[in-house]
Design an enzyme around this catalytic site. Structure first.
Site, short mmCIF file in Angstrom:
data_model
loop_
_atom_site.label_atom_id
_atom_site.label_comp_id
_atom_site.label_asym_id
_atom_site.label_seq_id
_atom_site.Cartn_x
_atom_site.Cartn_y
_atom_site.Cartn_z
CE LYS A 1 -4.23 -2.04 1.72
NZ LYS A 1 -5.49 -1.66 2.40
CB ILE A 2 -0.03 4.76 0.56
CG1 ILE A 2 0.61 6.10 0.18
CG2 ILE A 2 -0.71 4.83 1.94
CD1 ILE A 2 -0.41 7.21 -0.06
CB THR A 3 5.21 3.74 2.39
OG1 THR A 3 6.01 3.99 3.55
CG2 THR A 3 6.09 3.65 1.16
CD1 TRP A 4 6.79 11.22 2.72
CD2 TRP A 4 8.25 10.34 4.17
NE1 TRP A 4 7.78 12.15 2.92
CE2 TRP A 4 8.70 11.64 3.81
CE3 TRP A 4 9.02 9.60 5.07
CZ2 TRP A 4 9.85 12.20 4.32
CZ3 TRP A 4 10.18 10.15 5.57
CH2 TRP A 4 10.58 11.44 5.21
CG HIS A 5 10.22 6.23 -0.09
ND1 HIS A 5 10.41 5.23 0.85
CD2 HIS A 5 9.62 5.62 -1.15
CE1 HIS A 5 9.95 4.10 0.38
NE2 HIS A 5 9.45 4.30 -0.83
N GLY B 1 8.44 -3.65 0.50
CA GLY B 1 7.48 -3.88 -0.58
C GLY B 1 8.24 -4.18 -1.85
N GLY C 1 12.05 -2.77 -2.69
CA GLY C 1 12.80 -3.32 -1.58
C GLY C 1 12.36 -2.81 -0.23
CG PHE C 2 15.32 -2.22 2.69
CD1 PHE C 2 15.91 -1.18 3.41
CD2 PHE C 2 16.14 -3.00 1.88
CE1 PHE C 2 17.27 -0.91 3.31
CE2 PHE C 2 17.51 -2.74 1.78
CZ PHE C 2 18.06 -1.69 2.49
CB CYS D 1 1.65 -0.21 5.56
SG CYS D 1 3.37 0.26 5.37
#
Length: 287
Positions: A76-80, A186, A197-198, A215
């Site tokens: 799902k959604i995440t932030w970087h 993911g 990856g991570f 997530c």
């Protein structure tokens, strides 16, 4: 044993835009598929960006219209963004690929990294990534004066933590003594070669996560090495430690194809029904 090389794409003022790194992944993926290069892990820091995996719901995205990049990974959604170390291990695996085993290897490397810095982490069943466990529910403080046996984040379908201030914010999970994610995973597998990856939270501004449902998980939050240790940790410090543990685990893993379990034959006279949308493999959710 397979050689693993590391490529540091850029950090700090040289942080690399997400779409640029994504294109680099595609190029490295193509080269790895053709055996022109060995297994390769790209390491990078990104400017602030939200990315959404294939299973992201509209109700998990930012409410203010902040742009989100839809990507081809699982989850799902995440932030970087700044203060977060992102790794893209591009590795050729035997087919049919055992996606879960690959994710577990990445988790192992990140758990060992956190341990080396003095942070105790673990896995949580059904939730990929690396977690710092909170206190048992009965020992936590009540949210908003309510008893925790009625947590509106999970009991009220119309409740939206994004609209309810800091007491429900994912970035404050440590203050609430809840489970909190230190590293998200993911991935995608194409032609037997992994991508994505991570992301490991080293010292980011975790309030970026408060604008989304990270997530898709509503009853837990996020943390960082710096948050847990109460002192500043830098990506420069973490890079060699992550590389060491990824190399040890990924180079020395005994790779095997995913075991395919034959479907059971139905009793005589019973009609056969196919399960709609059955997946042969899926990457666990990130974030």
């Amino acid at each position: 044993m397979s050689e693993l090389r590391f490529v540091r794409l850029g950090f700090g003022e040289q942080a690399v835009e997400y779409t640029e790194a994504w294109q680099k992944q595609r190029e490295v993926h193509a080269d790895r598929f053709e055996d022109r290069i060995p297994d390769t892990c790209l390491l990078v820091e990104h400017p602030p960006v939200y990315t959404a995996g294939r299973r992201t719901a509209d109700s998990e995205r930012p409410l203010d219209g902040t742009p989100v990049i839809d990507v081809d990974r699982g989850g799902k959604i995440t932030w970087h963004g700044p203060g977060q170390l992102v790794g893209y291990p591009i590795q050729k695996l035997p087919r049919p690929v055992d996606v879960v085993a690959h994710v577990r290897r990445l988790e192992d490397a990140l758990i060992l990294t956190a341990t080396e810095f003095g942070v105790e982490t673990t896995r949580i069943e059904g939730r990929s990534g690396v977690w710092v466990l909170g206190d048992p529910v009965e020992q936590r403080q009540a949210l908003g004066g309510l008893s925790l046996d009625f947590d509106p984040r999970v009991e009220d379908e119309e409740f939206d933590a994004r609209l309810n201030g800091p007491e429900y914010a994912p970035s404050n999970a440590g203050q609430r003594r809840e489970d909190r994610k230190l590293a998200a995973i993911g991935i995608r597998v194409a032609k037997g070669v992994t991508m994505h990856g991570f992301s490991l939270n080293v010292n980011p501004d975790n309030t970026w996560f408060d604008r989304i449902v990270p997530c898709g998980i509503r009853d837990a939050g996020v943390t960082s090495l710096s948050n847990e240790l109460g002192r500043e940790i830098t990506i420069e410090e973490v890079l060699p430690v992550v590389e060491k543990h990824l190399r040890n685990i990924l180079e020395n893993a005994e790779l095997a194809p995913r075991e395919i379990v034959p479907a059971e034959e139905p009793p005589a006279g019973q009609p056969v029904r196919e399960a709609a949308g059955r997946q042969t493999s899926a990457a666990p959710a990130p974030a």
